[in-house]
Enzyme design. Structure first.
Site, PDB file in Angstrom:
ATOM      1  N   HIS A 181      18.430 -27.303 -34.439  1.00 36.02           N
ATOM      2  CA  HIS A 181      18.241 -26.375 -33.329  1.00 36.02           C
ATOM      3  C   HIS A 181      19.540 -26.305 -32.538  1.00 36.02           C
ATOM      4  CE1 HIS A 181      13.706 -27.700 -33.504  1.00 36.02           C
ATOM      5  NE2 HIS A 181      14.085 -27.026 -34.577  1.00 36.02           N
TER       6      HIS A 181
HETATM    7  C1  LIG Z   1      14.692 -28.721 -41.801  1.00 36.76           C
HETATM    8  C2  LIG Z   1      14.515 -27.651 -40.761  1.00 36.76           C
HETATM    9  C3  LIG Z   1      13.303 -27.537 -40.077  1.00 36.76           C
HETATM   10  C4  LIG Z   1      13.134 -26.552 -39.093  1.00 36.76           C
HETATM   11  N1  LIG Z   1      11.926 -26.452 -38.481  1.00 36.76           N
HETATM   12  C5  LIG Z   1      11.738 -25.531 -37.496  1.00 36.76           C
HETATM   13  C6  LIG Z   1      10.482 -25.419 -36.837  1.00 36.76           C
HETATM   14  O1  LIG Z   1       9.519 -26.109 -37.155  1.00 36.76           O
HETATM   15  N2  LIG Z   1      10.361 -24.525 -35.826  1.00 36.76           N
HETATM   16  C7  LIG Z   1      11.395 -23.719 -35.450  1.00 36.76           C
HETATM   17  O2  LIG Z   1      11.225 -22.950 -34.516  1.00 36.76           O
HETATM   18  N3  LIG Z   1      12.578 -23.776 -36.099  1.00 36.76           N
HETATM   19  C8  LIG Z   1      12.780 -24.661 -37.111  1.00 36.76           C
HETATM   20  N4  LIG Z   1      13.989 -24.717 -37.771  1.00 36.76           N
HETATM   21  C9  LIG Z   1      15.034 -23.754 -37.397  1.00 36.76           C
HETATM   22  C10 LIG Z   1      14.881 -22.410 -38.111  1.00 36.76           C
HETATM   23  O3  LIG Z   1      14.944 -22.587 -39.489  1.00 36.76           O
HETATM   24  C11 LIG Z   1      15.977 -21.476 -37.634  1.00 36.76           C
HETATM   25  O4  LIG Z   1      15.815 -21.281 -36.241  1.00 36.76           O
HETATM   26  C12 LIG Z   1      15.948 -20.086 -38.282  1.00 36.76           C
HETATM   27  O5  LIG Z   1      15.941 -20.158 -39.674  1.00 36.76           O
HETATM   28  C13 LIG Z   1      17.154 -19.312 -37.785  1.00 36.76           C
HETATM   29  O6  LIG Z   1      17.209 -18.018 -38.350  1.00 36.76           O
HETATM   30  P1  LIG Z   1      18.621 -17.319 -38.585  1.00 36.76           P
HETATM   31  O7  LIG Z   1      18.339 -16.003 -39.187  1.00 36.76           O
HETATM   32  O8  LIG Z   1      19.388 -17.391 -37.328  1.00 36.76           O
HETATM   33  O9  LIG Z   1      19.376 -18.268 -39.625  1.00 36.76           O
HETATM   34  P2  LIG Z   1      18.957 -18.705 -41.096  1.00 36.76           P
HETATM   35  O10 LIG Z   1      17.511 -18.483 -41.308  1.00 36.76           O
HETATM   36  O11 LIG Z   1      19.461 -20.067 -41.328  1.00 36.76           O
HETATM   37  O12 LIG Z   1      19.766 -17.702 -42.030  1.00 36.76           O
HETATM   38  C14 LIG Z   1      21.167 -17.651 -42.059  1.00 36.76           C
HETATM   39  C15 LIG Z   1      21.618 -17.126 -43.406  1.00 36.76           C
HETATM   40  O13 LIG Z   1      22.959 -16.709 -43.340  1.00 36.76           O
HETATM   41  C16 LIG Z   1      23.656 -17.112 -44.505  1.00 36.76           C
HETATM   42  N5  LIG Z   1      25.094 -17.185 -44.188  1.00 36.76           N
HETATM   43  C17 LIG Z   1      25.705 -18.045 -43.343  1.00 36.76           C
HETATM   44  N6  LIG Z   1      27.015 -17.798 -43.289  1.00 36.76           N
HETATM   45  C18 LIG Z   1      27.265 -16.760 -44.106  1.00 36.76           C
HETATM   46  C19 LIG Z   1      28.435 -16.043 -44.472  1.00 36.76           C
HETATM   47  N7  LIG Z   1      29.606 -16.353 -43.944  1.00 36.76           N
HETATM   48  N8  LIG Z   1      28.308 -15.044 -45.368  1.00 36.76           N
HETATM   49  C20 LIG Z   1      27.113 -14.716 -45.907  1.00 36.76           C
HETATM   50  N9  LIG Z   1      25.976 -15.356 -45.593  1.00 36.76           N
HETATM   51  C21 LIG Z   1      26.044 -16.359 -44.708  1.00 36.76           C
HETATM   52  C22 LIG Z   1      23.033 -18.443 -44.826  1.00 36.76           C
HETATM   53  O14 LIG Z   1      23.252 -18.811 -46.173  1.00 36.76           O
HETATM   54  C23 LIG Z   1      21.567 -18.192 -44.498  1.00 36.76           C
HETATM   55  O15 LIG Z   1      20.863 -17.686 -45.601  1.00 36.76           O
HETATM   56  C24 LIG Z   1      14.189 -25.681 -38.770  1.00 36.76           C
HETATM   57  C25 LIG Z   1      15.391 -25.785 -39.461  1.00 36.76           C
HETATM   58  C26 LIG Z   1      15.562 -26.754 -40.447  1.00 36.76           C
HETATM   59  C27 LIG Z   1      16.845 -26.832 -41.176  1.00 36.76           C
END
Ligand SMILES: Cc1cc2nc3c(=O)[nH]c(=O)nc-3n(C[C@H](O)[C@H](O)[C@H](O)COP(=O)(O)OP(=O)(O)OC[C@H]3O[C@@H](n4cnc5c(N)ncnc54)[C@H](O)[C@@H]3O)c2cc1C
Lengths: 589, 282
Positions: free
Chosen positions: A516
């Site tokens: 987080h």
């Molecule tokens: C083990 C774990 C447990 C979690 N449990 C919870 C929970 O219970 N409750 C909760 O609220 N949140 C939880 N989270 C957090 C939650 O997963 C994230 O808040 C959420 O996925 C964020 O969404 P996002 O779209 O910002 O990023 P993400 O879903 O992480 O997506 C980002 C994407 O961008 C891609 N990317 C990054 N850099 C580049 C680049 N330069 N070029 C191309 N692609 C790129 C990555 O490969 C990834 O696929 C948890 C996280 C983890 C790791």
């Protein structure tokens, strides 16, 4: 020399939760959209089926779905007078990679923030006086309020099929829910999960102390569910392989199950995997993004021109992309000036274990990522901070997320770390321990920030992101108080022994805490103290939108994703309904 | 060990602590009343491509989604009993199996299921040897109370006392029977069945069978039966019943959903695959 591709209307960097949401909505609005994802495609079938998916060594220990730190990582130090070193092994947090991002291997704990969390500085100043907030804290209001976000929370929760019990329906208190939450316009789309034994013991003890237990809001399905888009989810089997794993049962909300199929079948959308974006390109004025530069799996470089660029790469990497692309003024802790990298915050976690005698079976293996019983009595400003010396708080929960063989072996304090005595203690205690987690808030402070590292570069030749972070004194005090409360409940749970693990005073990047990471490109009403406006649009480059928890000015005592999802829907609506009609800043300065 | 002999572990009383906190019978009491109502106009579609209602990309009207959870059907926190001590006596169970229980000789289990629980493929009588005792007991209860109506089994189960059901279940759970597979048939079709069994079907939105029924379909006690070596015609009939709503022993409706998504042909492939695998208690 990068090969220049055919221009599109919008390019999305990263295809996790926020990327999938934007892909579907923008494609449906008629835009030609390209989503660039550095990882590969994977989905429920065939990739996440057990028993292959239940390979704890591969996925939980060796981080099968997380970023490869041998190619791309960040450097870390506690204080500005230290030299940061690269994180060469994952630890404190586990950023995801591959389509779906961390949304594939998250737990599914799906909380709203409190109304007062969005107006943190003004709330505390008004209630406790201007000087109540410690001077080193750079906390501020969000620029968006809970009532504004409520419909978007509601929508994201329906997309995910969250199970829970409302505690406040349109201002009316509902029995059995969280009495402290902001008003909900409707009940949760699904009922809560069946509570685990540890949760039942916690519930009884908490209620006996006059506290207000409720079931954790969960994106692990409590029954078969069809979301507003027609995507179908199935009931959770409580197998205990959620956190760090993909769900084989279509039972955990993920981009792949809930949103992405809608985008994929839309001819306006194209997904490119193995596409690592290295930079956002700007025109000569520096006020307009012209597209992005990316490298494919064969190392070939491409320029993807686009009218709109949306960063969806996860908070940390969004900030990195802003910094390496020279967008916005980098934050300088010495002067407090600049915005990109400012107000990095995290989560302040601690725990208490309750050890039971052998006749009390906890069955930790029958778990789910978001199976828990919670109290919110000590979160946010739900309790009187007047006599206390900190702001913020957190929830306290008895979770049963899984008792997997490699990583789950709670033993009482004083047990040797290895050898036959340790083995005996594991066997004696495995089925007789309840864990209580404290999920504390994290306040931003002047000295904590993100910047570019002066020494180390990644596999693409870019300076690494550098994290400078230590727990503010405020949060240490908050955490001690929160852990005291958890210990009080633990002692009332009828075990033979309790064991408290406080968060150590100095932040360590080694033990897992939570993924987080917040701040660094925060939202706000003033371009001098925020990188994006209240619609997550860059102040400096109006055709650039930045998603994710990097927008949080500080972190609340909850998991971030419900708020990340709500903000994404709030942002994409403004983009479609206002920006497309009249491209330019959505907020005038 | 020869067919038909029973090996009660330790003493005479087979004590099985049926751990059913979550997916099992404790949940039944509450969740069984909670059929997930399909949204009006919903048709059956694969879970990952189920998009017919999202016309032209517009979200379906909000009324199509269940909005308010019915308060009566929400399980109370901690209200469900977390452990059920399942007790049955296989020796006493032997009497029921041999026709000396309340139902008399006409109700003797062995006539169809065999003394060792080997089943009978001629009449699609399932193999019972080594099935989890709690699972067997729960089926007898469901035959009796109408959740699993069956012309032959329902009257028999209804005549049995509660203790006789437990004992008969304990008997067959402890039994061992040889495995005499039928010729497996076309290897190509076996492979198609195996694929659904171990990897699921992307096109149908069906998860792999082994995710719940265990690697190689060996079952996951206390509540999930083995499929390996089970009679193919019996399994096919069950999938048919699930799909038609004539078997209602799964509180979360997972099996009914899966059975409806698979085509009759796919069901045949997958049951033949499991029927060809060696069962656990052989
Ligand atoms: C083990 C774990 C447990 C979690 N449990 C919870 C929970 O219970 N409750 C909760 O609220 N949140 C939880 N989270 C957090 C939650 O997963 C994230 O808040 C959420 O996925 C964020 O969404 P996002 O779209 O910002 O990023 P993400 O879903 O992480 O997506 C980002 C994407 O961008 C891609 N990317 C990054 N850099 C580049 C680049 N330069 N070029 C191309 N692609 C790129 C990555 O490969 C990834 O696929 C948890 C996280 C983890 C790791």
């Amino acid at each position: 020399m990068a090969k220049k591709l055919k221009p599109v209307d919008a390019v999305l960097v990263g295809m996790g939760w926020t990327g999938a949401i934007f892909a579907k909505e923008l494609a449906e609005a008629g835009l030609r959209v390209v989503g660039l994802e550095r990882g590969r495609m994977h989905e429920t079938i065939p990739d996440w089926q057990s028993p292959a998916m239940h390979d704890e060594l591969k996925y939980a220990v060796r981080w099968g779905m997380m970023v490869d730190v041998s190619k791309e990582t960040l450097t870390f130090r506690n204080h500005s007078d230290q030299t940061a070193l690269p994180m060469r092994q994952l630890g404190s947090f586990l950023p995801g990679t591959d389509v779906g991002g961390a949304g594939v291997h998250w737990n599914g704990q799906t909380y709203r923030f409190l109304p007062s969390d969005f107006t943190l500085r003004s709330h505390y100043s008004k209630k406790y006086g201007r000087d109540f907030i410690a001077p080193d804290l750079t906390v501020q209001d969000w620029g968006v309020t809970y009532p504004e976000l409520e419909p978007f929370y509601d929508h994201f929760e329906r997309v995910c099929g969250v199970g829970g019990r409302a505690g406040n329906l349109k201002g009316q208190r509902m029995p059995g829910g969280n009495p402290f939450e902001g008003p909900r316009s409707r009940e949760y789309p699904n009922p809560p999960m069946i509570q685990a034994h540890a949760g039942a013991l916690f519930e009884k003890a908490a209620a006996s102390l006059g506290l207000h237990p409720f079931p954790e809001p969960s994106s692990n399905m409590s029954r078969a569910y069809t979301n507003p888009f027609g995507a179908q989810l199935k009931p959770c089997m409580y197998c205990g392989f959620c956190e760090r794993f993909g769900c084989e049962h279509f039972a955990k909300a993920s981009p792949q199950v809930c949103v992405l199929p809608l985008a994929m079948r839309n001819p306006n959308f194209e997904l490119r995997t193995g596409a690592h974006v290295n930079r956002v390109l700007l025109d000569a004025s520096g006020r307009r993004a012209t597209g992005v530069l990316y490298v494919d799996g064969q190392g070939r470089e491409f320029e993807q021109p686009a009218d709109i660029v949306v960063l969806c790469a996860y908070g940390l990497w969004n900030v990195h992309l802003l910094l390496v692309s020279g967008i916005g003024t980098p934050y300088d802790p010495a002067t407090g000036q600049g915005v990109v990298g400012r107000n990095y915050a995290y989560q302040t976690t601690s725990s208490v274990k309750v050890f039971y005698p052998p006749d009390v079976n906890i069955n930790p293996f029958m778990g789910a990522g978001a199976l828990g019983t919670v109290i919110d009595d000590f979160n946010g400003d739900n309790f009187d901070h007047g006599p206390l010396d900190f702001i913020g708080g957190g929830y306290i929960a008895a979770h049963t997320t899984g008792g997997r063989p490699i990583m789950y072996h709670p033993v009482p304090p004083g047990t040797p770390r290895w050898g036959s005595a340790w083995k005996r203690a594991v066997a004696d205690n495995y089925n007789h321990v309840a864990s209580i987690d404290c999920h504390g808030s994290s306040m931003s402070r002047r000295q904590n920030y993100l910047s570019l590292d002066p020494t180390y570069k990644d596999a693409h030749g870019r300076p690494l992101l550098r994290l400078t972070f230590d727990f503010p004194e405020n949060d240490r005090r908050m955490s001690r108080h929160l852990t005291d409360q958890a210990e009080r409940i633990a002692k009332a749970m009828g075990g033979r022994l309790t064991d408290r693990s406080d968060r150590s005073d100095t932040y360590s990047i080694v033990p897992y805490q939570t993924t987080h990471n917040t701040g660094g490109a925060i939202m706000g009403t003033d371009p001098r103290t925020s990188a994006v406006n209240r619609y997550l649009q860059s102040w400096d480059v109006p055709n650039l939108f930045v998603q994710g928890a990097c927008a949080f000015p500080q972190n609340a005592g909850y998991n971030p994703t419900d708020t990340v999802g709500a903000l994404a829907y709030w942002s994409v609506k403004a983009l479609i309904e206002r920006y497309l009609k009249r491209p330019g800043p959505l907020v005038q300065t | 060990m020869s067919a038909g002999r029973i090996r009660p572990p330790g003493g005479a009383l087979l004590l099985i602590v049926a751990v059913i906190a979550l997916a099992g019978a404790a949940a039944l009491a509450v969740i069984a009343q909670m059929p997930s109502r399909p949204a009006p106009g919903a048709t059956l579609q694969p879970a990952n491509a189920p998009l017919a209602r999202a016309e032209a990309g517009r979200p379906a009207p909000a009324t199509a989604i269940p909005t308010t959870a019915n308060p009566e059907v929400i399980p109370e926190i901690g209200a469900a009993p977390l452990f059920v001590a399942f007790e049955g006596d296989p020796r006493a169970g032997q009497r029921a199996v041999m026709g000396a229980a309340s139902g008399g000789p006409d109700a003797a289990c062995f006539k169809c299921h065999g003394v060792a629980g080997e089943g009978d493929s001629v009449g699609a009588f399932p193999r019972l040897a080594g099935q989890p005792a709690y699972y067997l007991y729960r089926q007898l209860t469901s035959f009796a109370d109408g959740r699993r109506p069956h012309d032959i089994m329902s009257p028999i189960a209804a005549q049995m006392t509660e203790q006789e059901r437990r004992d008969a279940a304990a008997y067959y759970a402890a039994a061992r029977a040889p495995f005499r597979p039928l010729p497996p048939g076309d290897p190509k079709l076996l492979q198609l069945g195996g694929r659904i069994a171990i990897a699921g079907s992307q096109a149908r939105g069906v998860q792999a069978c082994v995710g719940c029924h265990g690697p190689d379909g060996l079952g996951v006690p206390p509540d999930t039966p083995y499929l390996a070596g089970q009679d193919a015609a019996y399994m096919e009939a069950q999938l048919q019943r699930w799909s038609e709503g004539r078997r209602d022993t799964d509180p979360l409706g997972v099996m009914a959903d899966i059975a409806r998504r698979l085509s009759p042909q796919e069901r045949q492939w997958v049951v033949r695959y499991f029927a060809a695998l060696p069962p656990p208690a052989s």
